[in-house]
Design a protein around this motif. Structure first.
Motif, PDB file in Angstrom:
ATOM      1  N   SER A  22      -8.178  12.463 -12.752  1.00  0.00           N
ATOM      2  CA  SER A  22      -9.048  12.389 -13.948  1.00  0.00           C
ATOM      3  C   SER A  22     -10.476  11.807 -13.573  1.00  0.00           C
ATOM      4  O   SER A  22     -11.199  11.743 -14.660  1.00  0.00           O
ATOM      5  CB  SER A  22      -8.388  10.919 -14.662  1.00  0.00           C
ATOM      6  N   ALA A  23     -11.085  11.779 -12.363  1.00  0.00           N
ATOM      7  CA  ALA A  23     -12.515  11.498 -11.957  1.00  0.00           C
ATOM      8  C   ALA A  23     -13.155  12.516 -12.674  1.00  0.00           C
ATOM      9  O   ALA A  23     -13.068  13.848 -12.685  1.00  0.00           O
ATOM     10  CB  ALA A  23     -12.668  11.436 -10.396  1.00  0.00           C
ATOM     11  N   GLN A  24     -14.363  11.887 -13.313  1.00  0.00           N
ATOM     12  CA  GLN A  24     -15.126  13.062 -13.852  1.00  0.00           C
ATOM     13  C   GLN A  24     -16.366  13.348 -12.865  1.00  0.00           C
ATOM     14  O   GLN A  24     -16.737  12.698 -11.783  1.00  0.00           O
ATOM     15  CB  GLN A  24     -16.070  12.049 -15.020  1.00  0.00           C
ATOM     16  N   PRO A  25     -17.066  14.581 -12.894  1.00  0.00           N
ATOM     17  CA  PRO A  25     -18.092  14.987 -11.991  1.00  0.00           C
ATOM     18  C   PRO A  25     -19.369  13.849 -11.979  1.00  0.00           C
ATOM     19  O   PRO A  25     -19.707  13.278 -12.789  1.00  0.00           O
ATOM     20  CB  PRO A  25     -18.791  16.225 -12.682  1.00  0.00           C
ATOM     21  N   GLY A  26     -19.885  13.772 -10.932  1.00  0.00           N
ATOM     22  CA  GLY A  26     -20.744  12.660 -10.635  1.00  0.00           C
ATOM     23  C   GLY A  26     -21.156  12.090  -9.243  1.00  0.00           C
ATOM     24  O   GLY A  26     -20.264  12.491  -8.351  1.00  0.00           O
ATOM     25  N   THR A  27     -22.111  11.428  -9.064  1.00  0.00           N
ATOM     26  CA  THR A  27     -22.110  10.598  -7.789  1.00  0.00           C
ATOM     27  C   THR A  27     -21.592   9.460  -7.757  1.00  0.00           C
ATOM     28  O   THR A  27     -22.399   8.369  -8.716  1.00  0.00           O
ATOM     29  CB  THR A  27     -23.620  10.804  -7.372  1.00  0.00           C
ATOM     30  N   TYR A  28     -20.938   8.772  -6.933  1.00  0.00           N
ATOM     31  CA  TYR A  28     -20.442   7.442  -6.879  1.00  0.00           C
ATOM     32  C   TYR A  28     -20.802   6.806  -5.724  1.00  0.00           C
ATOM     33  O   TYR A  28     -20.805   7.420  -4.572  1.00  0.00           O
ATOM     34  CB  TYR A  28     -18.843   7.568  -7.212  1.00  0.00           C
ATOM     35  N   GLU A  29     -20.893   5.484  -5.979  1.00  0.00           N
ATOM     36  CA  GLU A  29     -21.133   4.570  -4.844  1.00  0.00           C
ATOM     37  C   GLU A  29     -19.752   3.824  -4.160  1.00  0.00           C
ATOM     38  O   GLU A  29     -19.071   3.197  -4.785  1.00  0.00           O
ATOM     39  CB  GLU A  29     -22.077   3.556  -4.911  1.00  0.00           C
ATOM     40  N   ILE A  30     -19.706   4.300  -2.963  1.00  0.00           N
ATOM     41  CA  ILE A  30     -18.333   3.795  -2.157  1.00  0.00           C
ATOM     42  C   ILE A  30     -18.879   2.244  -1.299  1.00  0.00           C
ATOM     43  O   ILE A  30     -19.898   2.604  -0.669  1.00  0.00           O
ATOM     44  CB  ILE A  30     -17.684   4.746  -1.251  1.00  0.00           C
ATOM     45  N   VAL A  31     -18.243   1.315  -1.594  1.00  0.00           N
ATOM     46  CA  VAL A  31     -18.719   0.189  -1.001  1.00  0.00           C
ATOM     47  C   VAL A  31     -17.689  -0.290   0.410  1.00  0.00           C
ATOM     48  O   VAL A  31     -16.412  -0.032  -0.118  1.00  0.00           O
ATOM     49  CB  VAL A  31     -18.996  -0.976  -1.706  1.00  0.00           C
ATOM     50  N   THR A  46     -12.505  -5.171  10.731  1.00  0.00           N
ATOM     51  CA  THR A  46     -11.708  -4.552   9.455  1.00  0.00           C
ATOM     52  C   THR A  46     -12.613  -4.701   8.442  1.00  0.00           C
ATOM     53  O   THR A  46     -13.579  -5.436   8.485  1.00  0.00           O
ATOM     54  CB  THR A  46     -10.384  -5.019   9.166  1.00  0.00           C
ATOM     55  N   ALA A  47     -12.527  -3.974   7.431  1.00  0.00           N
ATOM     56  CA  ALA A  47     -13.270  -3.989   6.263  1.00  0.00           C
ATOM     57  C   ALA A  47     -12.427  -3.816   4.896  1.00  0.00           C
ATOM     58  O   ALA A  47     -11.604  -3.046   5.038  1.00  0.00           O
ATOM     59  CB  ALA A  47     -14.556  -3.053   6.441  1.00  0.00           C
ATOM     60  N   ALA A  48     -13.070  -4.295   3.989  1.00  0.00           N
ATOM     61  CA  ALA A  48     -12.306  -4.232   2.527  1.00  0.00           C
ATOM     62  C   ALA A  48     -13.109  -3.111   1.705  1.00  0.00           C
ATOM     63  O   ALA A  48     -14.405  -3.263   1.607  1.00  0.00           O
ATOM     64  CB  ALA A  48     -12.263  -5.395   1.779  1.00  0.00           C
ATOM     65  N   GLY A  49     -12.501  -1.872   1.608  1.00  0.00           N
ATOM     66  CA  GLY A  49     -13.155  -0.865   0.851  1.00  0.00           C
ATOM     67  C   GLY A  49     -13.063  -0.860  -0.419  1.00  0.00           C
ATOM     68  O   GLY A  49     -12.099  -1.521  -1.006  1.00  0.00           O
ATOM     69  N   ASP A  50     -14.250  -0.374  -1.270  1.00  0.00           N
ATOM     70  CA  ASP A  50     -14.065  -0.418  -2.700  1.00  0.00           C
ATOM     71  C   ASP A  50     -14.589   0.923  -3.503  1.00  0.00           C
ATOM     72  O   ASP A  50     -15.672   1.359  -3.268  1.00  0.00           O
ATOM     73  CB  ASP A  50     -14.901  -1.522  -3.296  1.00  0.00           C
ATOM     74  N   ALA A  51     -13.496   1.711  -4.104  1.00  0.00           N
ATOM     75  CA  ALA A  51     -13.832   2.943  -4.547  1.00  0.00           C
ATOM     76  C   ALA A  51     -13.665   2.837  -5.949  1.00  0.00           C
ATOM     77  O   ALA A  51     -13.302   3.897  -6.597  1.00  0.00           O
ATOM     78  CB  ALA A  51     -13.113   4.140  -3.795  1.00  0.00           C
ATOM     79  N   SER A  52     -13.729   1.830  -6.567  1.00  0.00           N
ATOM     80  CA  SER A  52     -13.344   1.486  -8.164  1.00  0.00           C
ATOM     81  C   SER A  52     -14.414   2.277  -8.835  1.00  0.00           C
ATOM     82  O   SER A  52     -14.115   2.678 -10.129  1.00  0.00           O
ATOM     83  CB  SER A  52     -13.169  -0.106  -8.529  1.00  0.00           C
ATOM     84  N   ALA A  53     -15.430   2.445  -8.379  1.00  0.00           N
ATOM     85  CA  ALA A  53     -16.487   3.031  -9.195  1.00  0.00           C
ATOM     86  C   ALA A  53     -15.955   4.499  -9.487  1.00  0.00           C
ATOM     87  O   ALA A  53     -16.299   5.288 -10.577  1.00  0.00           O
ATOM     88  CB  ALA A  53     -18.048   3.417  -8.306  1.00  0.00           C
ATOM     89  N   VAL A  54     -15.320   5.309  -8.650  1.00  0.00           N
ATOM     90  CA  VAL A  54     -14.851   6.506  -8.949  1.00  0.00           C
ATOM     91  C   VAL A  54     -13.316   6.467  -9.528  1.00  0.00           C
ATOM     92  O   VAL A  54     -12.777   7.590  -9.943  1.00  0.00           O
ATOM     93  CB  VAL A  54     -14.739   7.390  -7.675  1.00  0.00           C
ATOM     94  N   GLY A  55     -12.951   5.391  -9.516  1.00  0.00           N
ATOM     95  CA  GLY A  55     -11.305   4.910 -10.186  1.00  0.00           C
ATOM     96  C   GLY A  55     -10.404   4.985  -9.231  1.00  0.00           C
ATOM     97  O   GLY A  55      -9.294   4.910  -9.459  1.00  0.00           O
ATOM     98  N   ASP A 101     -22.488   7.453  -0.697  1.00  0.00           N
ATOM     99  CA  ASP A 101     -22.303   8.008  -1.637  1.00  0.00           C
ATOM    100  C   ASP A 101     -21.313   8.933  -1.587  1.00  0.00           C
ATOM    101  O   ASP A 101     -21.159   9.778  -0.748  1.00  0.00           O
ATOM    102  CB  ASP A 101     -23.603   8.793  -2.116  1.00  0.00           C
ATOM    103  N   LEU A 102     -20.527   9.478  -2.531  1.00  0.00           N
ATOM    104  CA  LEU A 102     -19.585  10.521  -2.851  1.00  0.00           C
ATOM    105  C   LEU A 102     -19.986  11.124  -4.107  1.00  0.00           C
ATOM    106  O   LEU A 102     -19.990  10.550  -5.206  1.00  0.00           O
ATOM    107  CB  LEU A 102     -18.131   9.785  -2.923  1.00  0.00           C
ATOM    108  N   MET A 103     -19.956  12.517  -3.980  1.00  0.00           N
ATOM    109  CA  MET A 103     -20.133  13.368  -4.979  1.00  0.00           C
ATOM    110  C   MET A 103     -18.854  14.067  -5.508  1.00  0.00           C
ATOM    111  O   MET A 103     -18.137  14.719  -4.655  1.00  0.00           O
ATOM    112  CB  MET A 103     -21.057  14.382  -4.766  1.00  0.00           C
ATOM    113  N   THR A 144     -18.511  15.600  -0.720  1.00  0.00           N
ATOM    114  CA  THR A 144     -18.342  16.280  -1.954  1.00  0.00           C
ATOM    115  C   THR A 144     -16.823  16.668  -2.158  1.00  0.00           C
ATOM    116  O   THR A 144     -16.451  17.276  -1.292  1.00  0.00           O
ATOM    117  CB  THR A 144     -19.209  17.702  -1.946  1.00  0.00           C
ATOM    118  N   VAL A 145     -16.445  16.223  -3.149  1.00  0.00           N
ATOM    119  CA  VAL A 145     -14.898  16.505  -3.344  1.00  0.00           C
ATOM    120  C   VAL A 145     -14.419  16.830  -4.649  1.00  0.00           C
ATOM    121  O   VAL A 145     -15.271  16.359  -5.708  1.00  0.00           O
ATOM    122  CB  VAL A 145     -14.014  15.028  -2.885  1.00  0.00           C
ATOM    123  N   VAL A 146     -13.345  17.557  -4.756  1.00  0.00           N
ATOM    124  CA  VAL A 146     -12.985  17.742  -6.293  1.00  0.00           C
ATOM    125  C   VAL A 146     -11.974  16.530  -6.526  1.00  0.00           C
ATOM    126  O   VAL A 146     -11.362  15.909  -5.791  1.00  0.00           O
ATOM    127  CB  VAL A 146     -11.988  19.196  -6.519  1.00  0.00           C
TER     128      VAL A 146
END
Length: 172
Positions: A91-100, A58-67, A112-114, A39-41
């Motif tokens: 500018s991220a809005q409150p909610g739960t986002y999937e990080i890949v 290694t891995a390629a991370g994708d956090a574009s769901a949260v911007g 999941d990131l809240m 959980t983060v602000v």
């Protein structure tokens, strides 16, 4: 009846074998993507790690769901873990986002990131005045404060004058 039972059993075995053949051959547990803090602000930093890609992977991370866009996970000091970081945009809005995270070879893990507007880790201090109905010497209005100080000064001067007269024997 026996023939029907053999037919059903044979079909079930064929479906199970086909399912095993289509299953990915990763070996071991499927793994997951650990997100810290979960959980983060907005504007906060996030660390993700997984053991699904192997120790030297290694891995390629994708956090574009949260911007936050893409980021890279690299080998870490922890055994068999790859680790990466990204910053949640202000500018991220409150909610739960999937990080890949996508490992070489096509393996993908998610976590999941809240995002909330208030942090549970920071202590919130009260602001403003407390209206208890009791009142006080130092209120928010400077005129009332000055009037109270003047009334106390007059009372102190009057009391001193009366005590002085009594000590001289002039009476009241």
């Amino acid at each position: 009846m026996r023939r029907t039972a053999r037919l059903v059993t044979g079909t079930a075995l064929a479906v199970a074998a086909a399912g095993l053949a289509a299953a990915p051959a990763y070996g071991g547990a499927t793994g997951s993507l650990e997100v810290y803090p979960s959980t983060v602000v907005p504007g906060g930093d996030v660390t993700v790690n997984t053991s699904a890609c192997g120790a030297d992977g290694t891995a390629a991370g994708d956090a574009s769901a949260v911007g936050a866009g893409s980021f890279t996970l690299a080998p870490s000091a922890h055994e068999e873990d790859v680790i990466g970081q990204f910053r949640v945009p202000p500018s991220a809005q409150p909610g739960t986002y999937e990080i890949v995270a996508k490992c070489p070879g096509g393996r993908q893990v998610t976590g999941d990131l809240m995002v909330t507007l208030t942090s549970t880790r920071e202590q919130i201090h009260p602001r403003g005045h407390v209206k208890t109905g009791v009142g006080g010497a130092l209120g928010p209005d400077p005129v009332q404060t000055a009037a109270g100080v003047a009334a106390l000064a007059v009372a102190a001067a009057g009391g001193t004058w009366l005590l002085h007269r009594r000590a001289r024997g002039d009476g009241i």
